[in-house]
Write an enzyme that holds these catalytic residues in place. Sequence first.
Site, PDB file in Angstrom:
ATOM      1  N   ALA A 125       0.870  -1.174   0.000  1.00 60.68           N
ATOM      2  CA  ALA A 125       0.000   0.000   0.000  1.00 60.68           C
ATOM      3  C   ALA A 125       0.904   1.221   0.000  1.00 60.68           C
ATOM      4  O   ALA A 125       2.047   1.156   0.453  1.00 60.68           O
ATOM      5  CB  ALA A 125      -0.902   0.007   1.242  1.00 60.68           C
ATOM      6  N   CYS A 126       0.412   2.339  -0.498  1.00 59.52           N
ATOM      7  CA  CYS A 126       1.261   3.521  -0.616  1.00 59.52           C
ATOM      8  C   CYS A 126       1.818   3.919   0.757  1.00 59.52           C
ATOM      9  O   CYS A 126       1.202   3.663   1.794  1.00 59.52           O
ATOM     10  CB  CYS A 126       0.505   4.672  -1.272  1.00 59.52           C
ATOM     11  SG  CYS A 126      -0.405   5.736  -0.170  1.00 59.52           S
ATOM     12  N   LEU A 127       2.972   4.540   0.744  1.00 62.29           N
ATOM     13  CA  LEU A 127       3.681   4.865   1.983  1.00 62.29           C
ATOM     14  C   LEU A 127       2.900   5.803   2.900  1.00 62.29           C
ATOM     15  O   LEU A 127       3.145   5.849   4.105  1.00 62.29           O
ATOM     16  CB  LEU A 127       5.049   5.473   1.655  1.00 62.29           C
ATOM     17  CG  LEU A 127       6.040   4.546   0.944  1.00 62.29           C
ATOM     18  CD1 LEU A 127       7.317   5.306   0.585  1.00 62.29           C
ATOM     19  CD2 LEU A 127       6.369   3.329   1.799  1.00 62.29           C
TER      20      LEU A 127
ATOM     21  N   SER B 185       0.080   5.396   3.936  1.00 59.95           N
ATOM     22  CA  SER B 185      -0.732   4.584   4.851  1.00 59.95           C
ATOM     23  C   SER B 185       0.016   4.214   6.134  1.00 59.95           C
ATOM     24  O   SER B 185      -0.544   3.558   7.007  1.00 59.95           O
ATOM     25  CB  SER B 185      -1.189   3.306   4.147  1.00 59.95           C
ATOM     26  OG  SER B 185      -0.073   2.480   3.838  1.00 59.95           O
TER      27      SER B 185
END
Length: 271
Positions: free
Chosen positions: A174-176, A178
């Site tokens: 998941a994108c950083l 998050s």
Amino acid sequence: MNAHGKLDKLKQNIKNMGSLAVSFSGGVDSTFLLKVASDVLGDKALAITAKSSTYPEREYREAEAFAKTLGVKHITIISEELEIEGFSENPVNRCYFCKHELFEKVREIAKQNGIMYVADGSNVDDTGDYRPGLQAVKELQVVSPLRAVDMTKDDIRLLSKEMGLPTWNKQAFACLASRFPYGQKITKEKLDMVDRAEQFLLDLGFREVRVRHHGDLARIEVGTNERSRFFDEEFMEKVYNKLKEIGFTYVSLDMKGYRTGSMNETILKDK
């Protein structure tokens, strides 16, 4: 319906679309979707990847390499989420702002290339967590072919393995952004700290890794079967020293281990 029945239905649905641009991150789901779209549509399939400070370079390199191997047209766009008004303040609907901006750009690229539909790689398991980004998907009329045929993550991994895709057993990503508690300001420097810390742990051989950024504190999540590696004092010291070098003052291990959406646990508890 079993996984192969769902795959047949997916292929038919994609064929009916005629052309499809896949928002391609290089993860398990979008890689599988791009492969099927390419098989069905040939040069009427397009991969579009967004580069930003929330997207690790290692992920981009893997996405680029796969698209090249597949022989599909691959377009990279710059989508710097930190420039989106309100994003860096990290509200609970942060993902909505990100996805809305991303898919507006992806739709424009698709239009310029004569592609009728834009797709994301979400599957039915994604509907069980708090995911405000799906609202943007709905608003911008982005299709979700995997969800439409009730594909689960297990279905996708099984079929990906049968197809020989390198991502069939890839760890979830998941994108950083998050990695931060809602309400904690996100900066490029903090994103870089998380990226470097996670890359260090991945280089040590961990498969499932999240480094949650709680100000001065790094909360490490690793796979439940990988936690025992921290029982070694010398190893703990090595990890602590590296994360301190990266910029954290305190380093902790989450006793429960890795799980998706752990930052959502507080808001889900309140509902």
